[in-house]
Design an enzyme around this catalytic site. Sequence first.
Site, short mmCIF file in Angstrom:
data_model
loop_
_atom_site.label_atom_id
_atom_site.label_comp_id
_atom_site.label_asym_id
_atom_site.label_seq_id
_atom_site.Cartn_x
_atom_site.Cartn_y
_atom_site.Cartn_z
N GLY A 69 -6.96 -1.27 12.05
CA GLY A 69 -5.51 -1.27 11.93
C GLY A 69 -4.94 -0.15 11.09
O GLY A 69 -3.80 -0.24 10.62
N SER A 123 -23.68 -1.12 -5.31
CA SER A 123 -22.53 -0.72 -6.12
C SER A 123 -22.00 -1.82 -7.02
O SER A 123 -21.12 -1.59 -7.84
CB SER A 123 -21.41 -0.18 -5.23
N LYS A 154 -6.13 4.60 13.90
CA LYS A 154 -7.05 5.57 14.50
C LYS A 154 -6.77 5.72 15.99
O LYS A 154 -6.58 6.84 16.49
CB LYS A 154 -8.51 5.11 14.29
N THR A 155 -6.75 4.60 16.71
CA THR A 155 -6.52 4.68 18.14
C THR A 155 -5.15 5.26 18.42
O THR A 155 -4.98 6.12 19.29
CB THR A 155 -6.64 3.27 18.77
N LYS A 167 -11.88 1.53 -2.33
CA LYS A 167 -12.03 0.56 -3.41
C LYS A 167 -10.81 0.56 -4.32
O LYS A 167 -10.37 -0.50 -4.78
CB LYS A 167 -13.30 0.85 -4.20
P1 ATP Z 1 -9.35 -0.62 14.93
O1 ATP Z 1 -10.41 -0.04 14.04
O2 ATP Z 1 -9.27 -2.10 14.75
O3 ATP Z 1 -9.45 -0.19 16.34
P2 ATP Z 1 -7.15 1.27 14.62
O4 ATP Z 1 -7.30 2.11 13.40
O5 ATP Z 1 -7.49 1.87 15.92
O6 ATP Z 1 -7.91 -0.09 14.35
P3 ATP Z 1 -4.50 1.07 15.66
O7 ATP Z 1 -4.65 0.15 16.81
O8 ATP Z 1 -4.41 2.51 15.94
O9 ATP Z 1 -5.63 0.78 14.61
O10 ATP Z 1 -3.23 0.68 14.78
C1 ATP Z 1 -2.71 -0.64 14.71
C2 ATP Z 1 -1.20 -0.61 14.75
O11 ATP Z 1 -0.67 -0.12 13.53
C3 ATP Z 1 -0.67 0.28 15.84
O12 ATP Z 1 0.40 -0.37 16.45
C4 ATP Z 1 -0.21 1.52 15.09
O13 ATP Z 1 0.82 2.16 15.76
C5 ATP Z 1 0.22 0.94 13.75
N1 ATP Z 1 0.05 1.94 12.68
C6 ATP Z 1 -1.09 2.20 11.99
N2 ATP Z 1 -0.92 3.17 11.09
C7 ATP Z 1 0.37 3.56 11.20
C8 ATP Z 1 1.16 4.53 10.53
N3 ATP Z 1 0.66 5.32 9.57
N4 ATP Z 1 2.45 4.66 10.91
C9 ATP Z 1 2.96 3.89 11.87
N5 ATP Z 1 2.29 2.94 12.53
C10 ATP Z 1 1.00 2.77 12.21
MG MG Z 2 -8.68 1.16 17.47
#
Ligand code: ATP
Ligand code: MG
Length: 529
Positions: A112, A437, A115-116, A480
């Site tokens: 969350g 750790s 990344k995606t 952390k």
């Molecule tokens: P996972 O490892 O579980 O796949 P992820 O890093 O791919 O997680 P995403 O699905 O890309 O997570 O992000 C979750 C939601 O949070 C999405 O709707 C994304 O648009 C929103 N989000 C995350 N970071 C930000 C940010 N910095 N600004 C705006 N929206 C964000």
């Molecule tokens: Mg993802």
Amino acid sequence: TLSKKFNERWEKLNVKDEQVKQVFKEEMDRLSSLEPSSSEYNVTRNYLEWITSLPWNVTTNDNFDIPSIKASLDRDHYGLDDIKEMIKTFIAVGKLRGSVGGKIILLVGPPGTGKTSIGKSIATALDRQFYRFSVGGISDVAEIKGHRRTFVGAMPGKIIQALKTVKTSNPVILIDEIDKISKGSHSDPFAALLEVLDPQQNKNFLDHYMDIPYDLSKVLFICTANLTHPIPAPLLDRMDVMRLNGYIQAEQIEIANNYIVPSVKSETGIGDDKLMITKEAIKHLCEYWCRESGVRNLKKMIERMFRKVAFKLASNPESNELITITPENLEEFAGLPKYRVKKYYQTPVPGIALGLGWSENGGVPLYVESVVDLYQPSAGLRATGSLGDVMKESIEIGYTYVKRYLELNVDPKNKFFEKNAIHIHAPEGATPKDGPSAGITMITSLLSLATGKPIQPNLAMTGEITLTGKVIPVGGITEKLIAAKREGVKKVVLPKDNRKELEDIPEFVKEGLQIYLANYYSEVADVAF
Ligand code: ATP
Ligand code: MG
């Protein structure tokens, strides 16, 4: 007719590669020689469908305009400055070389954290087509490289499918959850991915089904993962790793207010005149409903609140009332909070120490509790809490060390460890924990129990310990510290040799934390007691 269709498509594709042209011609000849009712006819027809629908010679033009790329990244994502900076540099270098292909980006961080979604933004910013697939849980190479045509129901793998879908040979392909691949006993998807991703090999990528090389060198591959260690070194070495460490609460609130709420608003059609969520309410959500590194649960909760409001509005369409969600009425919309209190222990208790752990969910608070086991006849130590081997060893090291430390540095007359059976535990017991750790945390917990002195409130620590009491560096410092802030910690002890990492951490993460660096355990004890 069918031949005519294929021929027409083929003309348009303007294929240059002699080998590919040759294969097309052979297959066309075969088609005309086969009975339409035979199964081979079908196989050949399917193959011709694929070969005539791949973008052999089609590319789009990249947008190399850095300011517009920056604007595009900022529009979709709050913060993540270092990631955006890396992406900009990456694209600027690509501009000089004339292409951003031939590189593999790995975005790694807790769930969350975006990344995606930033992967998708990169494609949008570059003006490239985008295709995403997840390799989480796959164990079969055929998913990536396809089945041989002799298989019944054979199909190309995901990469070729992607190219067919996007209709260009230079898309951004996002390979999600690359750390969740399960390696089968006779099938190694990582090896197949290496063929796909490695710029040295992927000019001639050979899908089992297509059986002719396809040039993947213009594709920009972006992979995502929560952890790097499941990724084999040959693959990891070829990647440009970008880390997303998670958000501090202030960032989560910003993201909720400026990105999540507006987007859910426009999705549900509930406007500002109908619903207002106060900043305090969002803060409460972060504190009592979703303690997380990313914003995934926060987003879910906000969506849930909007659904509740939508339901209210639907059942009373006449109402002109503006619904305001505040900390006071939050439960009505968000349900019961997951966390009741801010902290496990409201007042300091001897034997309770707070460490900082690191998992695929990002940084986590890691409590260590020690008590005397009253009915154990002989002195000794028992450890519980789903501890891995490395952590168990680190407890043994800590136990050996703390006995000496108590005698030599604190109080030679204190015979606590000679007399007592001790039980040391790391809640929550169902969460597996490992790694070295927590070394200094274990010792501090034991020392606190032995001396009857509670540890300073609002103090957390992380650091590996050696048998002689040297504090040595650990990983995941940024994650952390973020977790420490989430837990309301004010002081943190870190290994002195982590100061390089510490310097690189943005100020806003460190703000409000007093950080102590320790080389030897005695320096930890000085802060703790
Ligand atoms: P996972 O490892 O579980 O796949 P992820 O890093 O791919 O997680 P995403 O699905 O890309 O997570 O992000 C979750 C939601 O949070 C999405 O709707 C994304 O648009 C929103 N989000 C995350 N970071 C930000 C940010 N910095 N600004 C705006 N929206 C964000
Ligand atoms: Mg993802």
